[in-house]
Design a protein around this motif. Structure first.
Motif, short mmCIF file in Angstrom:
data_model
loop_
_atom_site.label_atom_id
_atom_site.label_comp_id
_atom_site.label_asym_id
_atom_site.label_seq_id
_atom_site.Cartn_x
_atom_site.Cartn_y
_atom_site.Cartn_z
N GLY A 59 30.42 1.57 -1.43
CA GLY A 59 29.96 0.78 -2.55
C GLY A 59 31.09 -0.10 -3.04
N ILE A 60 30.78 -1.34 -3.40
CA ILE A 60 31.78 -2.27 -3.91
C ILE A 60 31.27 -2.88 -5.22
N ASP A 61 32.17 -3.62 -5.89
CA ASP A 61 31.85 -4.35 -7.13
C ASP A 61 31.45 -3.40 -8.25
N HIS A 62 32.46 -2.74 -8.81
CA HIS A 62 32.24 -1.75 -9.86
C HIS A 62 32.85 -2.19 -11.19
N GLY A 63 32.84 -3.48 -11.46
CA GLY A 63 33.43 -3.97 -12.71
C GLY A 63 32.63 -3.65 -13.94
N VAL A 64 31.30 -3.51 -13.80
CA VAL A 64 30.46 -3.24 -14.98
C VAL A 64 29.97 -1.80 -14.93
N THR A 65 30.90 -0.90 -15.16
CA THR A 65 30.66 0.54 -15.14
C THR A 65 31.27 1.16 -16.40
N PHE A 66 30.92 2.41 -16.64
CA PHE A 66 31.54 3.25 -17.68
C PHE A 66 31.20 2.84 -19.11
N ALA A 67 30.23 1.97 -19.32
CA ALA A 67 29.84 1.67 -20.70
C ALA A 67 29.36 2.94 -21.39
N GLU A 68 29.50 3.00 -22.71
CA GLU A 68 29.05 4.18 -23.44
C GLU A 68 27.53 4.29 -23.46
N PRO A 69 26.78 3.24 -23.85
CA PRO A 69 25.31 3.37 -23.83
C PRO A 69 24.78 3.36 -22.41
N ALA A 70 23.60 3.93 -22.21
CA ALA A 70 22.97 3.98 -20.88
C ALA A 70 22.69 2.58 -20.37
N LYS A 71 23.26 2.23 -19.22
CA LYS A 71 23.08 0.90 -18.65
C LYS A 71 22.80 0.96 -17.15
N LEU A 72 22.36 2.11 -16.64
CA LEU A 72 22.17 2.25 -15.20
C LEU A 72 21.14 1.24 -14.71
N ARG A 73 21.58 0.38 -13.81
CA ARG A 73 20.72 -0.67 -13.25
C ARG A 73 21.02 -0.72 -11.76
N THR A 74 20.01 -0.37 -10.94
CA THR A 74 20.25 -0.12 -9.54
C THR A 74 18.98 -0.34 -8.73
N LEU A 75 19.15 -0.47 -7.43
CA LEU A 75 18.01 -0.44 -6.51
C LEU A 75 17.70 0.97 -6.01
N LEU A 76 18.56 1.92 -6.32
CA LEU A 76 18.43 3.25 -5.70
C LEU A 76 17.63 4.20 -6.58
N TRP A 77 16.38 3.83 -6.86
CA TRP A 77 15.51 4.65 -7.69
C TRP A 77 14.56 5.53 -6.87
N GLY A 78 14.71 5.54 -5.57
CA GLY A 78 13.75 6.27 -4.75
C GLY A 78 13.69 7.76 -5.01
N TRP A 79 14.77 8.34 -5.56
CA TRP A 79 14.79 9.79 -5.85
C TRP A 79 14.63 10.08 -7.34
N ALA A 132 0.81 -1.22 0.00
CA ALA A 132 0.00 0.00 0.00
C ALA A 132 0.84 1.27 0.00
N GLY A 133 2.09 1.17 0.46
CA GLY A 133 2.94 2.35 0.45
C GLY A 133 4.08 2.22 1.43
N PRO A 134 5.18 2.95 1.22
CA PRO A 134 6.32 2.83 2.12
C PRO A 134 6.05 3.47 3.48
N GLU A 135 6.71 2.94 4.48
CA GLU A 135 6.65 3.54 5.81
C GLU A 135 7.45 4.84 5.83
N PRO A 136 7.22 5.71 6.81
CA PRO A 136 7.98 6.96 6.87
C PRO A 136 9.48 6.70 6.91
N GLY A 137 10.22 7.48 6.15
CA GLY A 137 11.67 7.33 6.11
C GLY A 137 12.15 6.34 5.06
N TRP A 138 11.22 5.78 4.28
CA TRP A 138 11.57 4.82 3.23
C TRP A 138 11.04 5.31 1.89
N LEU A 139 11.69 4.87 0.82
CA LEU A 139 11.29 5.26 -0.53
C LEU A 139 11.05 4.02 -1.38
N PRO A 140 10.04 4.04 -2.25
CA PRO A 140 9.70 2.85 -3.04
C PRO A 140 10.67 2.62 -4.18
#
Length: 265
Positions: free
Chosen positions: A177-197, A117-125
């Motif tokens: 943050g750790i494990d940054h082996g799949v970074t810096f590609a030219e095409p957009a590849k952003l894949r993350t859990l941090l979409w709350g903002w 139904a929705g996130p608790e206060p202090g959390w983002l979906p």
């Protein structure tokens, strides 16, 4: 040691590396080691290029360089979100050696499953998740300044694998943050859990950091990255920073690329 990056870098570059075992949960070879210099011994992770698994969307043998490049960009922000990392030779050949960050087992959880139904206060979906039995839950992350900085850094790095297990809270409360082996590609590849903002205005602090980063990429930082990523990838990194500075907002998921890593944690 992580609080003194220059001393940590010297230790990682010049110390005697001793392998103690392998981290079996990693998809690429990750060796748990210690490094010793002038009587000081600290744990570290050694990722040899020879142990990298081929990927369809990244050139073979380039993941280690991307790990060091991610550290250099993180250091340039002043946020210190990536543990000190260097390229050097080890028992299995060249690779990255990164300071080992021991997690705080008592630290608060930064992701959770909550009522749909929705996130608790202090959390983002993040996304609605199928938890089996015809039930769903809301996957959420905390509205936390440390995570928000990491989300900005990932947008710069074009990080394709920010899982929930790819950050560590240290006993001093700092987030890495750790494990940054799949970074810096030219095409957009952003894949993350941090979409709350996603789509929200960037904090003033982040805008100021990105402005400084843009200048650094045209100067000493850009020169440091040249041996580690391709010229096209360096230009794409500059372009991502420019878009963030001019747009002043957190990026939103692309309709042309999966936005959530798998598995997410």
């Amino acid at each position: 040691m992580a609080a003194d990056p220059e001393a940590a870098l010297e230790l990682l570059r010049s110390g005697e590396l001793e392998v103690h075992g392998r981290v079996t949960s990693a998809s690429n070879a990750v060796l748990y080691c210690t490094v010793t210099l002038d009587g000081l011994t600290v744990p570290c992770a050694y990722k040899p290029v020879a142990g990298e698994q081929p990927l369809w969307d990244f050139p073979d043998g380039t993941l280690a360089g991307r790990e060091e490049a991610s550290f250099l960009v993180s250091a340039a922000t002043g946020w210190g979100l990536v543990p000190p990392t260097v390229m050097r030779d080890g028992q299995a050949g060249p690779g990255t050696v990164q300071l080992w960050i021991e997690p705080d087992d008592e630290a608060e959880e930064l992701i959770d499953l909550q009522d749909p139904a929705g996130p608790e206060p202090g959390w983002l979906p993040i996304v609605r998740a199928d938890v089996g039995g015809g039930r769903t839950a809301l996957l959420v992350h905390r509205d936390d300044e440390r995570l928000r900085r990491l989300a900005v850094l990932d947008a710069v790095l074009n990080n394709s694998d920010r899982k929930g297990g790819h950050w560590i809270t240290a006993p001093d409360g700092r987030l890495y943050g750790i494990d940054h082996g799949v970074t810096f590609a030219e095409p957009a590849k952003l894949r993350t859990l941090l979409w709350g903002w996603a789509g929200e205005p960037l904090p003033d602090e982040a805008s100021e950091v990105l402005g400084r980063l843009a200048g650094a990429l045209d100067g000493a930082l850009g020169e440091s990255l040249r041996p580690l990523i391709t010229p096209v990838e360096l230009d794409a990194t500059r372009a991502r920073v420019t878009v963030l500075v001019r747009g002043g907002r957190h990026p939103e998921p692309s309709p042309d690329w999966p936005s959530i890593p798998w598995p997410p944690v």
